[in-house]
Motif scaffolding. Sequence first.
Motif, short mmCIF file in Angstrom:
data_model
loop_
_atom_site.label_atom_id
_atom_site.label_comp_id
_atom_site.label_asym_id
_atom_site.label_seq_id
_atom_site.Cartn_x
_atom_site.Cartn_y
_atom_site.Cartn_z
N PHE A 165 27.84 44.41 44.83
CA PHE A 165 28.89 44.90 45.73
C PHE A 165 30.18 44.12 45.54
CE2 PHE A 165 25.29 46.19 48.77
CZ PHE A 165 25.13 47.39 48.11
N GLU A 166 30.08 42.81 45.37
CA GLU A 166 31.28 42.00 45.15
C GLU A 166 31.98 42.39 43.86
OE1 GLU A 166 30.57 37.81 45.16
OE2 GLU A 166 30.09 37.76 47.29
N GLU A 167 31.20 42.65 42.81
CA GLU A 167 31.80 42.96 41.51
C GLU A 167 32.39 44.36 41.45
OE1 GLU A 167 28.60 42.29 38.83
OE2 GLU A 167 28.79 40.11 38.93
N THR A 168 31.85 45.30 42.21
CA THR A 168 32.33 46.67 42.13
C THR A 168 33.30 47.06 43.23
OG1 THR A 168 30.38 47.43 43.37
CG2 THR A 168 30.23 47.46 40.97
N ASP A 169 33.46 46.24 44.25
CA ASP A 169 34.36 46.57 45.35
C ASP A 169 35.80 46.33 44.91
OD1 ASP A 169 35.48 47.15 47.76
OD2 ASP A 169 34.89 45.30 48.75
N PRO A 170 36.67 47.36 44.88
CA PRO A 170 38.05 47.18 44.40
C PRO A 170 38.87 46.27 45.30
CG PRO A 170 37.73 49.41 45.24
CD PRO A 170 36.40 48.74 45.25
N LEU A 171 38.53 46.17 46.57
CA LEU A 171 39.28 45.29 47.46
C LEU A 171 38.89 43.83 47.29
CD1 LEU A 171 39.11 47.47 50.68
CD2 LEU A 171 40.98 47.28 49.05
N ASN A 172 37.79 43.57 46.60
CA ASN A 172 37.31 42.21 46.43
C ASN A 172 37.74 41.60 45.10
OD1 ASN A 172 35.96 39.99 47.37
ND2 ASN A 172 33.98 40.63 46.56
N ILE A 173 38.35 42.39 44.20
CA ILE A 173 38.78 41.88 42.89
C ILE A 173 40.04 41.03 43.08
CG2 ILE A 173 39.56 42.57 40.60
CD1 ILE A 173 37.91 45.08 40.91
N PRO A 174 40.10 39.85 42.47
CA PRO A 174 41.31 39.03 42.61
C PRO A 174 42.53 39.73 42.02
CG PRO A 174 39.66 37.94 41.21
CD PRO A 174 39.06 39.20 41.71
N PRO A 175 43.73 39.43 42.52
CA PRO A 175 44.94 40.16 42.09
C PRO A 175 45.25 40.05 40.61
CG PRO A 175 45.43 38.72 43.96
CD PRO A 175 44.02 38.49 43.57
N ASP A 176 44.89 38.95 39.96
CA ASP A 176 45.23 38.82 38.54
C ASP A 176 44.37 39.73 37.65
OD1 ASP A 176 43.02 37.34 39.22
OD2 ASP A 176 43.29 35.89 37.60
N LEU A 177 43.32 40.30 38.18
CA LEU A 177 42.48 41.19 37.40
C LEU A 177 42.73 42.66 37.69
CD1 LEU A 177 39.05 39.33 37.57
CD2 LEU A 177 40.71 39.31 35.72
N LYS A 178 43.54 42.97 38.69
CA LYS A 178 43.81 44.36 39.03
C LYS A 178 44.79 44.95 38.02
CE LYS A 178 42.86 44.07 43.94
NZ LYS A 178 43.37 44.24 45.29
N VAL A 179 44.36 45.97 37.32
CA VAL A 179 45.15 46.56 36.25
C VAL A 179 46.37 47.28 36.82
CG1 VAL A 179 45.13 48.23 34.38
CG2 VAL A 179 43.15 46.78 34.79
N SER A 180 46.22 47.96 37.94
CA SER A 180 47.31 48.76 38.46
C SER A 180 48.50 47.89 38.84
CB SER A 180 46.83 49.56 39.67
OG SER A 180 46.38 48.68 40.69
N GLU A 181 48.28 46.70 39.31
CA GLU A 181 49.40 45.82 39.68
C GLU A 181 49.95 45.07 38.48
OE1 GLU A 181 47.54 44.94 44.10
OE2 GLU A 181 48.07 43.26 42.81
N ARG A 182 49.10 44.79 37.47
CA ARG A 182 49.53 44.01 36.30
C ARG A 182 50.40 44.83 35.35
NH1 ARG A 182 49.93 39.04 36.03
NH2 ARG A 182 49.19 38.88 33.92
N VAL A 183 50.28 46.13 35.33
CA VAL A 183 51.06 46.95 34.40
C VAL A 183 52.54 46.79 34.70
CG1 VAL A 183 51.57 49.30 33.71
CG2 VAL A 183 49.21 48.57 33.99
#
Length: 163
Positions: free
Chosen positions: A124-142
């Motif tokens: 659940f921790e690995e697949t929950d999009p709200l639990n991913i740290p900001p540096d790994l979120k692709v949508s914000e890094r683009v």
Amino acid sequence: MSAVGLSKEEYERVFGPKDDLDRQPGRTRLCKTCGGWHLLNRWPHNCMKPQDTPPQILPAPQLAPTFEPFMTGKTDTATYIGSRNDKREYMKRNDLVEYDEGVKHDTVSEREIEREIVQDLKRFEETDPLNIPPDLKVSERVGDLEKSSDSPDVQADNVEIIK
């Protein structure tokens, strides 16, 4: 006054007039057909079971498979078992039980339950999009890659291609 606390007229208005069979002395039984009480020696014809009903289906007897005599082993101390009684006595004497592949234990240990819970929480921790740290979120890094100049660019010049 009747047993229910109503007058005779009120009782008959609510429940209907009493049956003549209810007033006669003798052994009575509650009828499953009409719900009234009938004398055992004067049971109404309409409440009797039909006489041409087939008999109830009885359970079939359990048949044990035929017993085949055997030897308990291939050693000098092997014993000949010729009947079920001999087999029971031999197994009781040697503290043995008959193995049945169909019997399985569905018990789960507490350690296995805890391991499953930990695996579920980790998934659940690995697949929950709200639990991913900001540096790994692709949508914000683009958007950040296009704006910042200190981000390393991907170089594909030195990649070997095998044909």
